[in-house]
Design an enzyme around this catalytic site. Structure first.
Site, PDB file in Angstrom:
ATOM      1  CG  ASP A  80      -1.880  -1.153   1.446  1.00 29.95           C
ATOM      2  OD1 ASP A  80      -1.921  -1.702   0.482  1.00 29.95           O
ATOM      3  OD2 ASP A  80      -1.796  -1.633   2.529  1.00 29.95           O
TER       4      ASP A  80
HETATM    5  N1  URA Z   1      -0.973  -5.981   3.784  1.00 35.34           N
HETATM    6  C1  URA Z   1      -1.387  -4.629   3.881  1.00 35.34           C
HETATM    7  O1  URA Z   1      -2.098  -4.406   4.699  1.00 35.34           O
HETATM    8  N2  URA Z   1      -0.622  -3.669   3.398  1.00 35.34           N
HETATM    9  C2  URA Z   1       0.252  -4.115   2.728  1.00 35.34           C
HETATM   10  O2  URA Z   1       1.035  -3.174   1.960  1.00 35.34           O
HETATM   11  C3  URA Z   1       0.820  -5.455   2.659  1.00 35.34           C
HETATM   12  C4  URA Z   1      -0.021  -6.214   2.880  1.00 35.34           C
END
Ligand code: URA
Length: 238
Positions: A103
């Site tokens: 993310d």
């Molecule tokens: N899980 C998440 O919530 N975010 C990420 O970026 C990777 C795994």
């Protein structure tokens, strides 16, 4: 899809002309069928291509780059909204792409490659690599929350597989947790933590299969060493 002789030549088996000779001699098969005619196309990331019954090594001459991603960058090759993307953080001598995603606000280990076959395997549930995340959460993570995370949590897209979870530290109303998961659903770790009432303040991916961030500062990237490529491939049964 590329012409078979080109695929063979890119895998390091010889010049295109030499590879055409292999095909004419009936030594090359695609998905179990001998190909003797010119002009056949194949995709080495999905087709099984063999010379004399031995699968060709489509990984030769591929690049694998590890990045310690900072927060604030989206994982995409190009962003229509013109936000900062992870592509700005890696040298692109080739057309590489990120494997999976982190993310925008998640930091840590992200891999890039031009090897479609390996990237497919990393994403494939059958080969799902263990990923380690360190999460700083607002709220006291007690026995109840940990037990729920460990046994699997009902999310809107189904129940999560059991995760390995341990507490790395607790201070005031904050906890530092380590979570090891095999799945890679969208925002999965954040959603799991929110589901047990913990607010995520910071999330970092610290390992992917055999790879770790050791020695890599935030924002830095480097090609994987040959031993790391080897370890990754054997974790993926390549
Ligand atoms: N899980 C998440 O919530 N975010 C990420 O970026 C990777 C795994």
């Amino acid at each position: 899809m590329e012409r078979l002789q080109k695929v063979l030549a890119s895998a390091g088996l010889g010049s295109r002309r030499k590879c055409e000779e292999f095909i004419r001699a009936g030594r090359v098969s695609v998905n179990g069928r001998i190909v003797e005619r010119m002009g056949v196309r194949a995709d080495p990331s999905v087709d099984r291509i063999e010379l004399d019954g031995i699968p060709i090594d489509v990984h030769e001459d591929k690049v694998y780059i590890i990045l310690n991603k900072p927060a604030g960058y989206v994982t995409t090759v190009s962003d229509p909204q013109a936000r900062l993307t992870v592509m700005e953080l890696v040298t692109k001598a080739r057309r590489i792409f990120p494997i999976g995603r982190l993310d925008r606000d998640t930091r840590g280990l992200l891999l890039f490659t031009d090897d479609g076959f390996l990237a497919n395997r990393v994403a494939h549930p059958r080969f799902e690599l263990e990923k380690t995340y360190v999460a700083q959460v607002n709220g006291a993570a007690g026995a109840g929350e940990l037990a729920r995370l460990r046994s699997g949590i009902e999310l809107e897209d189904g129940r999560t597989a059991p995760a390995r979870v341990r507490v790395l530290g607790r201070r005031d109303h904050n906890s530092l947790l380590e979570l090891r998961v095999h799945e890679g659903r969208k925002r999965q770790v954040r959603r799991m933590l929110v589901a047990v009432g913990l607010e995520v303040v910071d999330l970092v991916r610290t390992s992917l299969g055999p790879l770790t961030l050791q020695g890599l500062e935030e924002g830095e990237s480097r090609p994987l060493r040959p031993d790391e490529v080897q370890a990754l491939m054997s974790a993926l049964d390549i």
